[in-house]
Design a protein around this motif. Sequence first.
Motif, PDB file in Angstrom:
ATOM      1  N   THR A 102      43.296  47.465  39.685  1.00 23.11           N
ATOM      2  CA  THR A 102      43.723  46.200  38.380  1.00 23.11           C
ATOM      3  C   THR A 102      42.872  44.721  38.800  1.00 23.11           C
ATOM      4  OG1 THR A 102      45.356  45.212  41.000  1.00 23.11           O
ATOM      5  CG2 THR A 102      46.047  47.217  39.364  1.00 23.11           C
ATOM      6  N   LEU A 103      42.516  44.250  39.829  1.00 25.10           N
ATOM      7  CA  LEU A 103      41.371  43.581  40.174  1.00 25.10           C
ATOM      8  C   LEU A 103      39.950  43.954  40.651  1.00 25.10           C
ATOM      9  CD1 LEU A 103      44.280  41.137  42.384  1.00 25.10           C
ATOM     10  CD2 LEU A 103      43.504  40.464  39.866  1.00 25.10           C
ATOM     11  N   LEU A 104      39.653  42.636  39.648  1.00 23.62           N
ATOM     12  CA  LEU A 104      37.732  42.627  39.708  1.00 23.62           C
ATOM     13  C   LEU A 104      37.115  40.801  40.167  1.00 23.62           C
ATOM     14  CD1 LEU A 104      35.057  44.365  39.442  1.00 23.62           C
ATOM     15  CD2 LEU A 104      35.006  43.762  36.880  1.00 23.62           C
ATOM     16  N   ALA A 105      36.692  40.970  41.337  1.00 28.13           N
ATOM     17  CA  ALA A 105      36.091  39.786  42.220  1.00 28.13           C
ATOM     18  C   ALA A 105      34.498  39.954  41.763  1.00 28.13           C
ATOM     19  CB  ALA A 105      36.216  39.976  43.182  1.00 28.13           C
ATOM     20  N   VAL A 106      34.053  39.365  40.602  1.00 26.25           N
ATOM     21  CA  VAL A 106      31.937  39.305  40.969  1.00 26.25           C
ATOM     22  C   VAL A 106      31.883  38.015  41.030  1.00 26.25           C
ATOM     23  CG1 VAL A 106      31.049  38.693  38.537  1.00 26.25           C
ATOM     24  CG2 VAL A 106      32.966  40.127  38.945  1.00 26.25           C
ATOM     25  N   SER A 107      31.046  37.749  41.884  1.00 23.03           N
ATOM     26  CA  SER A 107      30.414  36.439  41.727  1.00 23.03           C
ATOM     27  C   SER A 107      28.849  36.655  40.822  1.00 23.03           C
ATOM     28  CB  SER A 107      29.635  36.431  43.420  1.00 23.03           C
ATOM     29  OG  SER A 107      28.516  34.879  43.682  1.00 23.03           O
ATOM     30  N   LEU A 108      28.961  35.394  40.544  1.00 26.37           N
ATOM     31  CA  LEU A 108      27.228  35.162  39.080  1.00 26.37           C
ATOM     32  C   LEU A 108      26.757  34.505  39.737  1.00 26.37           C
ATOM     33  CD1 LEU A 108      29.929  34.820  35.993  1.00 26.37           C
ATOM     34  CD2 LEU A 108      28.571  36.876  37.113  1.00 26.37           C
ATOM     35  N   ALA A 109      25.383  34.640  39.614  1.00 27.73           N
ATOM     36  CA  ALA A 109      23.917  33.919  39.895  1.00 27.73           C
ATOM     37  C   ALA A 109      23.983  33.390  38.855  1.00 27.73           C
ATOM     38  CB  ALA A 109      22.716  34.268  40.679  1.00 27.73           C
ATOM     39  N   LEU A 127      34.424  34.640  40.123  1.00 29.67           N
ATOM     40  CA  LEU A 127      35.760  34.882  39.584  1.00 29.67           C
ATOM     41  C   LEU A 127      36.385  36.002  39.584  1.00 29.67           C
ATOM     42  CD1 LEU A 127      33.563  34.980  36.481  1.00 29.67           C
ATOM     43  CD2 LEU A 127      34.824  32.988  37.408  1.00 29.67           C
ATOM     44  N   LEU A 128      37.695  36.201  39.471  1.00 30.42           N
ATOM     45  CA  LEU A 128      38.451  36.960  39.775  1.00 30.42           C
ATOM     46  C   LEU A 128      39.272  37.365  38.391  1.00 30.42           C
ATOM     47  CD1 LEU A 128      40.465  38.647  41.874  1.00 30.42           C
ATOM     48  CD2 LEU A 128      42.100  36.784  42.026  1.00 30.42           C
ATOM     49  N   ILE A 129      39.414  38.828  38.775  1.00 30.93           N
ATOM     50  CA  ILE A 129      40.019  38.575  36.413  1.00 30.93           C
ATOM     51  C   ILE A 129      41.016  40.267  36.607  1.00 30.93           C
ATOM     52  CG2 ILE A 129      38.748  40.021  34.561  1.00 30.93           C
ATOM     53  CD1 ILE A 129      35.868  39.363  35.509  1.00 30.93           C
ATOM     54  N   GLU A 130      42.114  39.592  36.038  1.00 25.74           N
ATOM     55  CA  GLU A 130      42.339  41.414  35.595  1.00 25.74           C
ATOM     56  C   GLU A 130      41.885  42.142  35.125  1.00 25.74           C
ATOM     57  OE1 GLU A 130      46.626  37.407  35.651  1.00 25.74           O
ATOM     58  OE2 GLU A 130      45.533  39.029  33.924  1.00 25.74           O
ATOM     59  N   ILE A 131      42.275  43.849  35.348  1.00 26.15           N
ATOM     60  CA  ILE A 131      41.317  44.879  34.070  1.00 26.15           C
ATOM     61  C   ILE A 131      43.089  45.372  33.917  1.00 26.15           C
ATOM     62  CG2 ILE A 131      38.788  44.206  35.072  1.00 26.15           C
ATOM     63  CD1 ILE A 131      39.830  46.192  37.237  1.00 26.15           C
ATOM     64  N   PRO A 133      46.042  46.006  32.257  1.00 23.87           N
ATOM     65  CA  PRO A 133      44.580  46.157  31.048  1.00 23.87           C
ATOM     66  C   PRO A 133      43.814  44.673  31.445  1.00 23.87           C
ATOM     67  CG  PRO A 133      46.748  45.426  30.082  1.00 23.87           C
ATOM     68  CD  PRO A 133      46.831  45.360  30.800  1.00 23.87           C
ATOM     69  N   ILE A 134      43.079  44.193  30.456  1.00 29.13           N
ATOM     70  CA  ILE A 134      41.614  43.126  30.947  1.00 29.13           C
ATOM     71  C   ILE A 134      42.603  42.579  30.014  1.00 29.13           C
ATOM     72  CG2 ILE A 134      39.546  42.020  29.696  1.00 29.13           C
ATOM     73  CD1 ILE A 134      38.225  44.577  29.949  1.00 29.13           C
ATOM     74  N   ASN A 135      43.449  40.654  30.925  1.00 27.79           N
ATOM     75  CA  ASN A 135      43.652  40.080  31.133  1.00 27.79           C
ATOM     76  C   ASN A 135      43.383  38.306  31.443  1.00 27.79           C
ATOM     77  OD1 ASN A 135      45.821  38.825  29.611  1.00 27.79           O
ATOM     78  ND2 ASN A 135      47.511  39.193  31.299  1.00 27.79           N
ATOM     79  N   ASN A 136      44.043  37.981  32.131  1.00 29.52           N
ATOM     80  CA  ASN A 136      43.309  36.326  32.238  1.00 29.52           C
ATOM     81  C   ASN A 136      41.690  37.025  33.587  1.00 29.52           C
ATOM     82  OD1 ASN A 136      45.632  35.299  31.136  1.00 29.52           O
ATOM     83  ND2 ASN A 136      46.736  35.887  33.062  1.00 29.52           N
ATOM     84  N   THR A 137      41.447  35.802  33.766  1.00 25.83           N
ATOM     85  CA  THR A 137      40.374  35.276  34.841  1.00 25.83           C
ATOM     86  C   THR A 137      40.355  34.231  35.547  1.00 25.83           C
ATOM     87  OG1 THR A 137      38.666  36.510  33.143  1.00 25.83           O
ATOM     88  CG2 THR A 137      38.478  34.972  34.531  1.00 25.83           C
ATOM     89  N   LYS A 138      40.351  34.078  36.662  1.00 25.32           N
ATOM     90  CA  LYS A 138      40.803  33.187  36.922  1.00 25.32           C
ATOM     91  C   LYS A 138      39.564  32.502  37.888  1.00 25.32           C
ATOM     92  CE  LYS A 138      43.008  30.049  39.897  1.00 25.32           C
ATOM     93  NZ  LYS A 138      43.434  28.248  39.695  1.00 25.32           N
ATOM     94  N   ARG A 146      25.314  31.091  47.238  1.00 26.48           N
ATOM     95  CA  ARG A 146      25.968  32.393  47.523  1.00 26.48           C
ATOM     96  C   ARG A 146      27.218  32.522  47.953  1.00 26.48           C
ATOM     97  NH1 ARG A 146      21.776  36.410  49.507  1.00 26.48           N
ATOM     98  NH2 ARG A 146      21.493  34.859  51.355  1.00 26.48           N
ATOM     99  N   VAL A 147      27.676  33.427  47.572  1.00 27.21           N
ATOM    100  CA  VAL A 147      28.379  34.248  47.670  1.00 27.21           C
ATOM    101  C   VAL A 147      28.531  35.403  47.326  1.00 27.21           C
ATOM    102  CG1 VAL A 147      31.069  33.902  47.031  1.00 27.21           C
ATOM    103  CG2 VAL A 147      29.776  31.251  46.204  1.00 27.21           C
ATOM    104  N   LYS A 148      29.699  36.216  47.952  1.00 30.81           N
ATOM    105  CA  LYS A 148      29.426  37.199  48.680  1.00 30.81           C
ATOM    106  C   LYS A 148      31.501  37.720  48.245  1.00 30.81           C
ATOM    107  CE  LYS A 148      25.672  38.464  49.429  1.00 30.81           C
ATOM    108  NZ  LYS A 148      25.258  40.085  47.951  1.00 30.81           N
ATOM    109  N   VAL A 149      31.962  38.564  47.297  1.00 29.17           N
ATOM    110  CA  VAL A 149      32.973  39.013  47.945  1.00 29.17           C
ATOM    111  C   VAL A 149      33.651  40.016  48.090  1.00 29.17           C
ATOM    112  CG1 VAL A 149      33.492  37.575  45.833  1.00 29.17           C
ATOM    113  CG2 VAL A 149      32.764  39.930  45.415  1.00 29.17           C
ATOM    114  N   GLN A 150      35.168  40.505  48.493  1.00 22.60           N
ATOM    115  CA  GLN A 150      35.171  42.313  49.314  1.00 22.60           C
ATOM    116  C   GLN A 150      36.468  42.620  49.300  1.00 22.60           C
ATOM    117  OE1 GLN A 150      32.344  45.154  50.063  1.00 22.60           O
ATOM    118  NE2 GLN A 150      34.819  45.492  49.799  1.00 22.60           N
ATOM    119  N   PHE A 151      37.088  43.356  48.577  1.00 20.13           N
ATOM    120  CA  PHE A 151      38.584  43.470  48.912  1.00 20.13           C
ATOM    121  C   PHE A 151      38.521  44.252  50.028  1.00 20.13           C
ATOM    122  CE2 PHE A 151      39.655  42.170  44.168  1.00 20.13           C
ATOM    123  CZ  PHE A 151      40.385  41.349  44.209  1.00 20.13           C
TER     124      PHE A 151
END
Length: 957
Positions: A102-109, A127-131, A133-138, A146-151
């Motif tokens: 339900t959530l997708l965490a993305v780190s963009l360079a 970014l933290l994205i609701e997928i 369905p696709i909705n808000n982005t935080k 650099r930033v690494k994300v991991q659920f």
Amino acid sequence: MLTLQPKFDLHSDVVCEVLRKEALVCRVEEYSSAVDTRILNIERDGHILYSWKVTVLHTCVIGATETTRIGKYDPVTKHNKLLYSFDKQVCVSSCSLNKEETLLAVSLAQSTAGAERLKPLSKCLTLLIEISPINNTKVLKAVDCRVKVQFLHQEGDRRPVLESHLLLLTEDGYADLYHVLLAKQEGYRVVMANAERLAKTAERLVEDFSWVQWDGHAQRLYYLTHKDKFLLRCVQFYPNHSCDTVLELPLELPADAFPAVKFVNLGFDHYHTEGPEQELVRLEVFTETIGSMCVCYSQPSKHKQELIYSLILVHKDCRKTFRVALGAERTQQRAEQLQPVFIPIGYYILVYLQDYFLHCINTRQQEMLCHSLFFSGEDVDLGLQCQPADITVLHAEEKSCCSLLDLASGTIHVVELSPAYLLQVLKSNTPSRCPGRKADSQCLAALHCLLVYMGKDPNLELKIIEWLCDNVNAFECFDQIQEFILASLFRISYEKSLSLDKVLPYSSVFNKKEVPACLSTVPGVVCTTDLQIESEVKGKGFWAELQWNTERVNYLDNVPHPRYQTTAGPVQQGSERRPSSHMNHLEDNTKKVLSMVDTWCLDKKLVPLFQEEDHQQRALIGLVREREREQRVYRLSLYGRQASRTSQQTPASSGKEENRLAGCQLRSQTGCEWGRASSCYLTPDDTVARWRKGGTRCGARQTRLRLGQVHSEHLVCHLCEVTRGRAALLMFKNWEGKEKELELIRHMLETVWLKYDLGSHVLCLTQQGTPAEWSVLHFMFRILEATRGLSLPLPPGYHTLLAVFAVRCLPHHTFLQYIDHGFLQLTETFVSRLMTDLDNSDANERLKFSVVKRLPQPMEQRIYHMWDHPVSSASISRDYVRTLLERNNKNKGFASSGRDNPGFRPDFLPLTYLAKILSDIEAKAPNPFEEQENVDARFVEETALKQTLILLGFEEK
């Protein structure tokens, strides 16, 4: 060296599907534009996250749009799913998907080139994205590092979880944990309930780390901090959303080991535009579910021609450091630019440096280098089709194999050690082909790897037996048959407990008074071992198991000779007679072992074994099984004693109290049986010492019961720390071991039997032995030598078969010498066949007389009844007459003790017994020349004097 099995191919599993779907979107027959597809992350459930960049052609307007999309590949269903699309091309450096998808965490360079460099942009946008369905982005972070994300993927209850937990790790050296609350809207929409207050939920877990590794399968975060010294810590995340620091381990590393923060197993960054700092140290941590942990790291060297790497075996409480000479003529790069690859496969750690060496380190049998494989030279081939710099190790502690990811080609392979390669090592390093001592250590390590690590395959065991049959002569430094037997027996018990490595014998090398240099050293490799590393372990589950293993290893290191000595022979024949109850107990042990043996191959028995009552081997089977059990129980009781003392000195915590109560419950269920068993066999130290020399057991029954009660308490104290299954394994696993040892000998005999195509004609003693039978005889003598060296029993009937081959193949005088020196044992089955099958020619008569003179008297009397010869008839007649006359003597009350009299000659028994009867009658008859009543001695003297004087004429009558 490795067997590669393809598991995932980015081109065939993803790219082809992406091109097909893009063609449908663009309404073209075939999509011809390039698709830049890259792997981003691999989650705990095996889902592979990837991104691709495409150019979308518009039909309504002129021009095209470049987009970046993120997808997911499911290895179970083999399906691809689109997760999110950006309306422009972006550089995804890190990505993670929560378990509920339900959530997708993305780190963009973000790029700062061209016109965008004048804009105040951060280098990294998280970014933290609701997928769903696709909705808000935080936006979570906008920083210049650099930033690494991991659920986190915790295994909790199966109810819908409306909460996710996200790890965010930065190059600045800190890690935050975000707690994201979710809510359902309109029955299907999943949105963030605390999007505005998300930053306030962040929990700072770690600060000032220079290296970090994520273990997704076990949900652990390892990180390295440096103040006064480097300290390796571990944060364990539990299913109840809590976490705790469970490990602290100091490391000896140079101060500038990590110029920049190093991320391990936290996704794959393809857009790290800045040149990566020189990697001075490569560090990785590997674990296994049974409670083993290895910390592997390389170290910079001051010398150009050597490489240094260390393995900290936390479960063995030791550190092993290796220095490998690379060679001045082959070292074209600086030593600090050469970094090895650490690949865990089961309990082996492969250290690989391309074009230089391959070191396969045994982390369970680490005491000597001869149990680890080492290859050097340019011909070292790992079987990989890529450069080591592109390899990423994907390790899961619950699996014996691991996976390797090639980022350049986008392929994942499951790797295992190749048994064919190890068999080739055995065949190429045999004594006849490679007589050098270096071949001995290579063969020993390959043999143990095949038998202990891969030995569950019966076909592989059969190939090893065939190798033993082809290479009968022993190696210079070890006996391959002894190693085959011990390694196969060790495999039965080693899987469930690491402590058995210090107790059970897994190699005959430990029985040598002086270990050969070729087994303790490797040319070009210098190994140093440091004991008692300063580690602090706490926690439950895996960490409790690791702590327990470390404590047991520490204790067994301080116990003199903790390993069971296979060379301790059976009790001597002259020792004090055992009680009948004990002999009955040994016979029961033998019957149980042989009852399992007799179930083998009931439809066919190629080798005529287990067809007679071999009392000596039956007694040895029961005695060896009993001694192994006694020593194992004794070692466990000693550890229980030490554990009880420790518990008395240290206040018990709530966890210890639970273990104590569990132990009491365990004792109430099974302690009575174990207590009675231990009371019969556990003895104090001085009594055990006498018993090992062949002495008696405890004398008084009350002393045995008292000692048994004390030792059973110690045993239960030890067993409180394990499960019932583990305790039963430690106590009674050697039942299967004795069966396995006899089965191995039977397999070896059957293999050599089939190899030379032997039939029932080999049991005919009238024929001369063939060259094939000579080879079988040599192999059977090697088995006899190996089992005697280990004080292990042979199957009943083995000595009979060996004697049959010997009398057919050896000259008669050599055959008799083998009997006199104890190499051959005369059994009643063999001697009876010898008497009946051979005729009474001069040579055969001399052989039969020589054999009969070497028989014990009870067997000699039975054998004479099977030999049709005048000498045997005379012996039978003497026995018959002796029996009749002894029966007659008993009826008449005469006592026969003829053999006690000197000069007694039982050549013709009737005359001898007649003379004896007459002498007995004469002894019992009254002597007429002797007075039968008392007389006056003075009167007799005076009368005699008077008669003398009369006879001489001095007096008249």
